[in-house]
Design a protein around this motif. Sequence first.
Motif, mmCIF file in Angstrom:
data_model
loop_
_atom_site.group_PDB
_atom_site.id
_atom_site.type_symbol
_atom_site.label_atom_id
_atom_site.label_comp_id
_atom_site.label_asym_id
_atom_site.label_seq_id
_atom_site.Cartn_x
_atom_site.Cartn_y
_atom_site.Cartn_z
ATOM 1 N N UNK A 373 0.998 -1.112 0.098
ATOM 2 C CA UNK A 373 0.009 0.072 0.092
ATOM 3 C C UNK A 373 0.832 1.145 -0.087
ATOM 4 N N UNK A 374 2.053 1.221 0.817
ATOM 5 C CA UNK A 374 3.035 2.333 0.717
ATOM 6 C C UNK A 374 3.276 2.531 -0.814
ATOM 7 N N UNK A 375 3.663 1.663 -1.478
ATOM 8 C CA UNK A 375 4.293 1.936 -2.814
ATOM 9 C C UNK A 375 3.100 2.449 -3.661
ATOM 10 N N UNK A 376 1.987 1.821 -3.443
ATOM 11 C CA UNK A 376 0.860 1.840 -4.287
ATOM 12 C C UNK A 376 0.476 3.471 -4.005
ATOM 13 N N UNK A 377 0.368 3.883 -2.856
ATOM 14 C CA UNK A 377 0.136 5.483 -2.710
ATOM 15 C C UNK A 377 1.316 6.190 -3.391
ATOM 16 N N UNK A 378 2.561 5.896 -3.096
ATOM 17 C CA UNK A 378 3.646 6.621 -3.580
ATOM 18 C C UNK A 378 3.702 6.676 -5.244
ATOM 19 N N UNK A 379 3.646 5.615 -5.752
ATOM 20 C CA UNK A 379 3.490 5.420 -7.316
ATOM 21 C C UNK A 379 2.185 6.188 -7.765
ATOM 22 N N UNK A 380 0.996 5.913 -7.067
ATOM 23 C CA UNK A 380 -0.405 6.367 -7.482
ATOM 24 C C UNK A 380 -0.174 7.827 -7.792
ATOM 25 N N UNK A 381 0.444 8.401 -6.600
ATOM 26 C CA UNK A 381 0.544 9.850 -6.368
ATOM 27 C C UNK A 381 1.558 10.804 -7.415
ATOM 28 N N UNK A 382 2.761 10.175 -7.361
ATOM 29 C CA UNK A 382 3.677 10.693 -8.212
ATOM 30 C C UNK A 382 3.583 10.204 -9.722
ATOM 31 N N UNK A 383 3.919 8.982 -9.917
ATOM 32 C CA UNK A 383 3.840 8.452 -11.262
ATOM 33 C C UNK A 383 2.554 8.850 -12.093
#
Length: 452
Positions: A373-383
């Motif tokens: 989930x951490x990566x999902x939020x990170x990638x979803x927001x930035x990328x």
Amino acid sequence: METKTRENWSSKAGFILAAAGSAIGLGNIWKFPYSVGTNGGGAYVAVYLLFLVLIGTPLMLAAITLGRKTQLSVFGAYKSIDKRWSFVGFLAVICGFVILAFYSSVGGWVLYYFKNAVMGNLNTKDPKVLAGIFSNMMNSPATLIVYQLIFMALTMLIVINGIKKGIEVTSKVMMPGLFILLIIIAIRSVTLEGSMEGIKFLLVPDFSKITLEVAKNAMAQVFFSLSIGMGVMITYGSYLDKEVNLLSTAVSIPALDTLAALIAGFATIPAVFALGFEVGEGPGLMFITLPAVFASMPLGQIFCIAFFLMVTFAALTSSMSMLEISVSYFVDELKKDRKKSTLAVGIVIFLMGIPASLSLVQGSSFYIGSLSFFDIYDKLSSNILLTTGAFLLSIFVAWILTTKEAVKEIELSGIRFKLAPVWSFLVKYVVPIGVFIILFNSYKDFIIALLN
Ligand code: TRP
């Protein structure tokens, strides 16, 4: 009697500090150095700088100009020029929720480290011990969530107290302090024995390492670091007076932001090589490495405490800008009460953030496909979201507002914008095409990762 309906920044310096306060945050101090480490060093830095000049800075000017021209925050700004573009405001709100959900998790780590610095628990150079402290934190759900909650509560407190008081004052004191401290740490880091390897890693690009993946991450990092793509700079620009020179402003913010990131890189990476840490460590890099640098300095504990305190403030001036965007939607567009909106939005973001924190605990099942989930939020927001927002911003300013109108607004303060043709060319063609290519790949990779 004249009534002023919109408060302006008390000075141009106040705006620059506040905008730089939003831009300079965990993105520079935590994320940039570890991304350099995981994306191949100098090659990533080179691509980052290229995107910064060709894409990030022109978009910064576009965003501030759009804000000042309309004198409206992100929702109103798009809507007032073309109603069909109101959806960009929604995108900004969603983006604010997603970024802050994981940003607050990292903000919590910083607070936890501040506490440990005060208690003198970080005073060692031993990589194993320092890695242990970090992984203990990562494997304690209660610690992660309690500190995330404190971080969110602080952010909400600042936002409830209104834009000027909160943002301007905090930025004015803390930003210069952070710079001075980072420079001192960087000097210590590059003078450690064996740091040369790290300096080379940071500065000498190995061009064979430039892949689509590296380009994708570098672009996302440019938007994330400059706070571009979810309307923060549009909203901040709307508070500027017509006399303010938008050009110098739009150049100073990226310049300060990049300076902070590079100094943070010099504070971290050379020490990684000199003191025997792993350059590809990932999100733990700053937390594991920097205490060892402090331990090799006279008065190390004091520097350590001051550092985590200042990073807390840098993170807060960023997090409040994200929360502010979402809250101002409820306040300005839906006419809700500021305090209630802040509480409601803040609590929802905190709840969304819990799975992000818990997904870091070893053996966690908070995964979709191969992504936590951490990566999902990170990638979803930035990328995805920021990059989409940046793409839409360039299209909007170039083709809907038109660069001609934008240049008029820029020249209102009496300056001549000599590079106007270059800037117009960049926002009309180079930015949208460049961003689109990356965006397409980001969507593809994100979906594949979720399915795997
Ligand atoms: N730029 C901030 C940082 O580097 C993070 C941030 C604050 C941000 N506001 C934002 C990122 C808005 C994207 C959009 O830490």
